[in-house]
Design a protein around this motif. Structure first.
Motif, short mmCIF file in Angstrom:
data_model
loop_
_atom_site.label_atom_id
_atom_site.label_comp_id
_atom_site.label_asym_id
_atom_site.label_seq_id
_atom_site.Cartn_x
_atom_site.Cartn_y
_atom_site.Cartn_z
N ASN A 75 0.81 -1.23 0.00
CA ASN A 75 0.00 0.00 0.00
C ASN A 75 0.84 1.27 0.00
O ASN A 75 0.36 2.33 -0.40
CB ASN A 75 -0.95 0.01 1.20
CG ASN A 75 -2.14 -0.89 0.98
OD1 ASN A 75 -2.64 -1.02 -0.13
ND2 ASN A 75 -2.60 -1.54 2.03
N GLU A 76 2.07 1.19 0.46
CA GLU A 76 2.94 2.36 0.48
C GLU A 76 3.74 2.51 -0.81
O GLU A 76 4.50 3.46 -0.96
CB GLU A 76 3.91 2.29 1.68
CG GLU A 76 3.24 2.48 3.03
CD GLU A 76 2.49 1.23 3.50
OE1 GLU A 76 2.99 0.11 3.29
OE2 GLU A 76 1.40 1.40 4.06
N GLY A 77 3.62 1.56 -1.71
CA GLY A 77 4.33 1.63 -2.98
C GLY A 77 5.65 0.89 -3.02
O GLY A 77 6.37 0.96 -4.01
N SER A 78 5.98 0.18 -1.97
CA SER A 78 7.23 -0.59 -1.93
C SER A 78 7.07 -1.90 -2.70
O SER A 78 6.01 -2.54 -2.64
CB SER A 78 7.64 -0.90 -0.49
OG SER A 78 7.87 0.28 0.22
N LEU A 79 8.11 -2.28 -3.38
CA LEU A 79 8.10 -3.49 -4.20
C LEU A 79 8.04 -4.74 -3.33
O LEU A 79 8.84 -4.93 -2.43
CB LEU A 79 9.37 -3.50 -5.05
CG LEU A 79 9.49 -4.55 -6.12
CD1 LEU A 79 8.45 -4.33 -7.20
CD2 LEU A 79 10.88 -4.51 -6.73
N LEU A 80 7.05 -5.60 -3.59
CA LEU A 80 6.93 -6.88 -2.89
C LEU A 80 7.42 -8.03 -3.76
O LEU A 80 8.08 -8.93 -3.28
CB LEU A 80 5.47 -7.15 -2.49
CG LEU A 80 4.86 -6.21 -1.47
CD1 LEU A 80 3.40 -6.56 -1.25
CD2 LEU A 80 5.62 -6.24 -0.17
N ALA A 81 7.05 -7.99 -5.05
CA ALA A 81 7.46 -9.04 -5.98
C ALA A 81 7.50 -8.45 -7.38
O ALA A 81 6.78 -7.51 -7.70
CB ALA A 81 6.49 -10.21 -5.92
N TYR A 82 8.35 -9.07 -8.21
CA TYR A 82 8.60 -8.52 -9.54
C TYR A 82 8.89 -9.66 -10.49
O TYR A 82 9.60 -10.60 -10.14
CB TYR A 82 9.80 -7.58 -9.43
CG TYR A 82 10.32 -7.04 -10.72
CD1 TYR A 82 9.77 -5.91 -11.29
CD2 TYR A 82 11.37 -7.67 -11.38
CE1 TYR A 82 10.25 -5.41 -12.47
CE2 TYR A 82 11.87 -7.18 -12.56
CZ TYR A 82 11.29 -6.04 -13.11
OH TYR A 82 11.76 -5.54 -14.28
#
Length: 126
Positions: free
Chosen positions: A27-34
């Protein structure tokens, strides 16, 4: 529990027929998976997409409290971005020019539906 390697493999399945990258953000815009092409621009686009989503959510509620955005389609110079709300974050698909919007939107919806239960469990546990 979601395993990072398995999550990346699931995201990679959407990267066909012109879809270059699939990104999962919190929700804060941090990358979780790519998954997808390993270029710096995609990570920057993901961050910008998150900012656009959060701005729209914040300011859109001032005009219509009953409106809840579930998906956005953003045309870009080099393709299209589809942002879909998922439990605990956002799912972004980046596609090149010429990719049909209907197919791109359908991929995002199907992937979001597939990830909904595991992401909801993860969101509840944090």
């Amino acid at each position: 529990m979601l395993k990072p390697k398995a999550l990346a493999q699931v995201l990679e399945q959407a990267n066909t027929s012109g879809v270059r990258n699939t990104v999962l953000l919190n929700n804060e815009g941090s990358l979780l998976a790519y998954a997808g092409e390993n270029d710096r621009d995609s990570k920057v686009r993901a961050s910008i997409s998150s900012s656009i989503w959060l701005s729209y959510e914040k300011y859109g509620k001032q005009f219509s409290a009953s409106t809840q955005v579930k998906q956005m389609i953003l045309p870009c110079n080099d393709g299209t971005v589809v942002i879909t709300k998922v439990p605990g974050g956002l799912l972004c698909l980046f596609a090149g020019k010429g990719v049909g919007l209907g197919m791109l939107r359908l991929k995002a919806i199907k992937l979001a539906n597939y990830l909904e239960e595991p992401l909801a469990q993860l969101a509840l546990s944090t």
